[in-house]
Every structure is written in structure tokens, then in C-alpha cells.
Design a protein around this motif. Structure first.
Motif, PDB file in Angstrom:
ATOM      1  N   ILE A  74       0.851  -1.189   0.000  1.00  0.00           N
ATOM      2  CA  ILE A  74       0.000   0.000   0.000  1.00  0.00           C
ATOM      3  C   ILE A  74       0.885   1.237   0.000  1.00  0.00           C
ATOM      4  O   ILE A  74       1.905   1.281   0.692  1.00  0.00           O
ATOM      5  CB  ILE A  74      -0.901  -0.002   1.253  1.00  0.00           C
ATOM      6  CG1 ILE A  74      -1.687  -1.316   1.345  1.00  0.00           C
ATOM      7  CG2 ILE A  74      -1.843   1.189   1.250  1.00  0.00           C
ATOM      8  CD1 ILE A  74      -2.346  -1.535   2.697  1.00  0.00           C
ATOM      9  N   CYS A  75       0.487   2.239  -0.752  1.00  0.00           N
ATOM     10  CA  CYS A  75       1.266   3.477  -0.821  1.00  0.00           C
ATOM     11  C   CYS A  75       0.372   4.671  -0.508  1.00  0.00           C
ATOM     12  O   CYS A  75      -0.825   4.667  -0.796  1.00  0.00           O
ATOM     13  CB  CYS A  75       1.881   3.648  -2.206  1.00  0.00           C
ATOM     14  SG  CYS A  75       3.042   2.349  -2.684  1.00  0.00           S
ATOM     15  N   ILE A  76       0.999   5.695   0.040  1.00  0.00           N
ATOM     16  CA  ILE A  76       0.311   6.943   0.373  1.00  0.00           C
ATOM     17  C   ILE A  76       0.883   8.042  -0.506  1.00  0.00           C
ATOM     18  O   ILE A  76       2.097   8.258  -0.536  1.00  0.00           O
ATOM     19  CB  ILE A  76       0.492   7.305   1.861  1.00  0.00           C
ATOM     20  CG1 ILE A  76       0.095   6.111   2.751  1.00  0.00           C
ATOM     21  CG2 ILE A  76      -0.331   8.544   2.208  1.00  0.00           C
ATOM     22  CD1 ILE A  76      -1.339   5.657   2.612  1.00  0.00           C
ATOM     23  N   GLY A  77       0.003   8.728  -1.242  1.00  0.00           N
ATOM     24  CA  GLY A  77       0.449   9.765  -2.163  1.00  0.00           C
ATOM     25  C   GLY A  77       0.388  11.157  -1.567  1.00  0.00           C
ATOM     26  O   GLY A  77      -0.452  11.450  -0.709  1.00  0.00           O
ATOM     27  N   LEU A  78       1.302  12.018  -2.019  1.00  0.00           N
ATOM     28  CA  LEU A  78       1.305  13.443  -1.653  1.00  0.00           C
ATOM     29  C   LEU A  78       1.243  13.640  -0.140  1.00  0.00           C
ATOM     30  O   LEU A  78       0.494  14.484   0.368  1.00  0.00           O
ATOM     31  CB  LEU A  78       0.133  14.174  -2.338  1.00  0.00           C
ATOM     32  CG  LEU A  78       0.095  14.071  -3.872  1.00  0.00           C
ATOM     33  CD1 LEU A  78      -1.134  14.775  -4.424  1.00  0.00           C
ATOM     34  CD2 LEU A  78       1.356  14.650  -4.503  1.00  0.00           C
ATOM     35  N   LEU A 127       9.888   6.258   3.710  1.00  0.00           N
ATOM     36  CA  LEU A 127       9.819   5.405   4.890  1.00  0.00           C
ATOM     37  C   LEU A 127       8.666   4.431   4.679  1.00  0.00           C
ATOM     38  O   LEU A 127       7.559   4.842   4.322  1.00  0.00           O
ATOM     39  CB  LEU A 127       9.543   6.249   6.137  1.00  0.00           C
ATOM     40  CG  LEU A 127       9.136   5.462   7.396  1.00  0.00           C
ATOM     41  CD1 LEU A 127      10.314   4.661   7.936  1.00  0.00           C
ATOM     42  CD2 LEU A 127       8.572   6.398   8.459  1.00  0.00           C
ATOM     43  N   ALA A 128       8.928   3.148   4.884  1.00  0.00           N
ATOM     44  CA  ALA A 128       7.865   2.149   4.837  1.00  0.00           C
ATOM     45  C   ALA A 128       7.765   1.475   6.196  1.00  0.00           C
ATOM     46  O   ALA A 128       8.749   1.360   6.926  1.00  0.00           O
ATOM     47  CB  ALA A 128       8.142   1.108   3.749  1.00  0.00           C
ATOM     48  N   ALA A 148       5.406  -4.135  12.953  1.00  0.00           N
ATOM     49  CA  ALA A 148       6.576  -4.963  13.289  1.00  0.00           C
ATOM     50  C   ALA A 148       7.856  -4.148  13.219  1.00  0.00           C
ATOM     51  O   ALA A 148       8.744  -4.295  14.056  1.00  0.00           O
ATOM     52  CB  ALA A 148       6.661  -6.159  12.336  1.00  0.00           C
ATOM     53  N   GLY A 149       7.952  -3.280  12.198  1.00  0.00           N
ATOM     54  CA  GLY A 149       9.163  -2.501  12.043  1.00  0.00           C
ATOM     55  C   GLY A 149       9.110  -1.627  10.805  1.00  0.00           C
ATOM     56  O   GLY A 149       8.057  -1.484  10.158  1.00  0.00           O
ATOM     57  N   TYR A 150      10.275  -1.074  10.473  1.00  0.00           N
ATOM     58  CA  TYR A 150      10.373  -0.055   9.435  1.00  0.00           C
ATOM     59  C   TYR A 150      11.497  -0.394   8.468  1.00  0.00           C
ATOM     60  O   TYR A 150      12.468  -1.066   8.824  1.00  0.00           O
ATOM     61  CB  TYR A 150      10.637   1.311  10.075  1.00  0.00           C
ATOM     62  CG  TYR A 150       9.594   1.714  11.083  1.00  0.00           C
ATOM     63  CD1 TYR A 150       8.478   2.445  10.689  1.00  0.00           C
ATOM     64  CD2 TYR A 150       9.708   1.350  12.426  1.00  0.00           C
ATOM     65  CE1 TYR A 150       7.499   2.808  11.611  1.00  0.00           C
ATOM     66  CE2 TYR A 150       8.736   1.718  13.352  1.00  0.00           C
ATOM     67  CZ  TYR A 150       7.634   2.445  12.937  1.00  0.00           C
ATOM     68  OH  TYR A 150       6.672   2.791  13.857  1.00  0.00           O
ATOM     69  N   ASP A 237       2.113  -7.076   5.397  1.00  0.00           N
ATOM     70  CA  ASP A 237       1.710  -5.975   4.525  1.00  0.00           C
ATOM     71  C   ASP A 237       2.705  -4.820   4.674  1.00  0.00           C
ATOM     72  O   ASP A 237       3.134  -4.486   5.791  1.00  0.00           O
ATOM     73  CB  ASP A 237       0.311  -5.478   4.870  1.00  0.00           C
ATOM     74  CG  ASP A 237      -0.789  -6.437   4.431  1.00  0.00           C
ATOM     75  OD1 ASP A 237      -0.491  -7.386   3.677  1.00  0.00           O
ATOM     76  OD2 ASP A 237      -1.949  -6.231   4.851  1.00  0.00           O
ATOM     77  N   ILE A 238       3.052  -4.211   3.554  1.00  0.00           N
ATOM     78  CA  ILE A 238       3.982  -3.075   3.538  1.00  0.00           C
ATOM     79  C   ILE A 238       3.194  -1.813   3.212  1.00  0.00           C
ATOM     80  O   ILE A 238       2.361  -1.802   2.300  1.00  0.00           O
ATOM     81  CB  ILE A 238       5.084  -3.273   2.478  1.00  0.00           C
ATOM     82  CG1 ILE A 238       5.914  -4.516   2.781  1.00  0.00           C
ATOM     83  CG2 ILE A 238       5.987  -2.042   2.395  1.00  0.00           C
ATOM     84  CD1 ILE A 238       6.916  -4.863   1.670  1.00  0.00           C
ATOM     85  N   VAL A 239       3.479  -0.738   3.946  1.00  0.00           N
ATOM     86  CA  VAL A 239       2.886   0.561   3.645  1.00  0.00           C
ATOM     87  C   VAL A 239       4.010   1.568   3.449  1.00  0.00           C
ATOM     88  O   VAL A 239       4.792   1.821   4.372  1.00  0.00           O
ATOM     89  CB  VAL A 239       1.938   1.035   4.766  1.00  0.00           C
ATOM     90  CG1 VAL A 239       1.321   2.389   4.397  1.00  0.00           C
ATOM     91  CG2 VAL A 239       0.843   0.003   5.029  1.00  0.00           C
TER      92      VAL A 239
END
Length: 282
Positions: A74-78, A127-128, A148-150, A237-239
Motif C-alpha cells: 500500500i502506498c500513500i500519495g502526496l 519510509l515504509a 513490526a518494524g520499518y 503488509d507493507i505501507v
């Protein structure tokens, strides 16, 4: 802890970075850096190990993506106001959410493939965070306990596909090798404040991006809570949380990646990546 996965693509085995910077083999302890291993209990088990007693993995072994069996990317824009400004966009009132295909995931030092028909391939240091405990309708004050972590992520983007060919952003974000993650997953206990980390990215040795997660519009805790209202977040899951200013499309004139270009990037305390761009071999 710093956890990673090493070996040939598709054959990665789990590892741990010891205090001296050596990679120790965890394959005799856990099957992968995935699933239950990412839970608090799973991570506590790994913390109880003496890394010196684990087999050493030879230096130079390929480092793969730091998380296995990823269900969602999942990605967050702007999500940085100054990045929104450089793209001519308004700061969003709510997070802009889009997906990156999990087939885009690759190791932190694997090549970036420029896909066929690409015209405007761009870079984005981010940063994810990685989910460790299932999250559904999570309150913001409890949100970080589900992380869990970054890790470092490069949200490589083909702007021609993303912006100029209509529809959703996903097709401009999902080409093979458009999702380098790693080199390692740094567990949340070693990141005192995810909203106080420096980010940087260079192209061919020239600084392009410099920023801090302190200027994110929506922080990690808010994002976990927000996303969990719309979808269940599962372990692994990765964000990716957005990028600071300095992307190629925001330069005057715009500059984009070509075969042979070298990208280097990092996030404070989370390691660094290096990718050489090449035409997609197909």
C-alpha cells in the motif's frame, strides 16, 4: 533487531544482522521473515537468540526484500506538503491511498527496470512500515503496536503511465523492480520516533531529495488506524508513507531516469539502497 532476507531471487532465506555488521543465518530457527515471525511473540523469540551462535552468511551474498509473502503493498500519495506543492497539487484532506503490485517488490540493490514504452521514470525515497499484527478498526493510540518494524522503500514511478494515460496510479507504480525494499527490517523497538527520521536520495552522485518524516502530513500511527477502517491489514503488509520533495517531475525542467543512471537512497537508522537503472529485459 535488523532482520533481512538473503540469497537468489525467489530463494531468499532469513537472516539477522549482528552487532558487528555480519549477517547471521536464521533459516534453522524460522522459515522466513513473514507471518507469525513478525508478531511480538515471534520477534521476542528472535531477540532471545545469541547471534554469534548462528551460522555466518558470506559477505557479498545478494540481499533480497526484507519481508516475504507480502499480501499488500500500500502506498500513500502526496503525504509531504512540500512534495504536493512541487507537483502542483493541493495537500490532501485525507490520505491518498493506492496499491503497488507485489510483483514490483525486489531487493534494495537489484536493478531498477525501465519498462517498455516508459518516458518519465522517476524516483521516490520513502519510509515504509511493515505490519506485524492483524489490524482492523484500530484506534490511533494503539496503532503502533500493530507495526513490526520499518524499512527503506523506493517508490519508483513511471509518470507517463501514472498521470498521462488516465485511470488509477497503480499502473504507473507496478512495473517489475519498481518496489525495492530493505536492506533490512528494523524492529519498532529500535525506532524511537518514526516521525523524526531523515531521508535522502542521490542520482548519479547528485543530491535530489532531502527531507524528514517530521513533515509528513499523516503520520504512521494515523495511517495504520486510517487504513484499518477500509481494509484489514495483515502481517507482512507493507505501507510506503510518501516522499519528500525533489522528485524528477518536480524539477525545472523535469528530469527522469535513463538506463545507466545510479540511484542511492536511505532513511536515517534504516540503511541504504543502491540501484542501477537498465532497460527491462522482458
Amino acid at each position: 533487531m535488523k532482520l533481512l532476507r538473503v540469497g537468489a531471487k525467489g530463494e531468499e532465506r532469513p537472516g539477522m544482522l549482528d552487532a558487528g555488521g555480519l549477517i547471521r543465518d536464521l533459516s534453522g530457527v524460522v522459515g522466513d521473515i513473514a507471518g507469525h515471525t513478525l508478531s511480538d511473540d515471534g520477534l521476542d523469540r528472535l531477540r532471545g537468540l545469541d547471534p554469534v551462535l548462528l551460522p555466518e552468511i558470506p559477505a557479498g551474498t545478494r540481499i533480497g526484500p526484507c519481508v516475504g509473502r507480502v499480501g499488500k503493498f500500500i502506498c500513500i500519495g502526496l503525504n509531504y506538503s512540500d512534495h504536493a506543492a512541487e507537483t502542483g497539487s493541493k495537500v490532501p484532506r485525507e490520505p491518498i491511498v493506492f496499491m503497488k503490485a507485489t510483483s514490483a517488490i525486489c531487493g534494495p540493490n537489484d536493478p531498477v527496470y525501465i519498462p517498455r514504452g516508459a518516458e518519465k521514470t522517476d524516483w521516490e525515497v520513502e519510509l515504509a512500515f511493515v505490519i506485524g499484527k492483524r489490524a482492523k478498526y484500530v484506534a490511533e493510540e494503539e496503532a503502533l503496536s500493530h507495526v513490526a518494524g520499518y524499512c527503506v522503500a523506493n517508490d519508483v514511478s513511471e509518470r507517463h503511465f501514472q498521470v498521462e494515460r488516465s485511470g488509477q496510479w497503480t499502473k504507473g507504480k507496478s512495473a517489475d523492480h519498481f518496489g525495492p525494499v530493505g536492506p533490512w527490517l528494523v524492529t519498532r523497538d529500535e525506532v524511537a520516533d518514526p516521525q523524526n527520521l531523515g531521508l535522502w536520495l542521490d542520482v548519479n552522485g547528485e543530491r535530489r531529495q532531502t527531507g524528514s518524516t517530521a513533515t509528513m502530513v499523516f503520520g504512521v500511527a494515523f495511517l495504520v488506524s486510517y487504513l484499518s477502517r477500509f481494509m484489514t491489514l495483515e502481517p507482512g503488509d507493507i505501507v510506503a508513507t510518501g516522499t519528500p520533495p525533489g522528485v524528477g517531475m518536480g524539477m525545472k525542467p523535469p528530469q527522469f531516469l535513463r538506463a545507466g543512471d545510479v540511484i542511492e537512497l536511505g532513511v536515517e537508522g534504516l540503511g541504504r539502497q543502491r540501484q542501477v537503472c537498465m532497460d527491462d529485459p522482458g
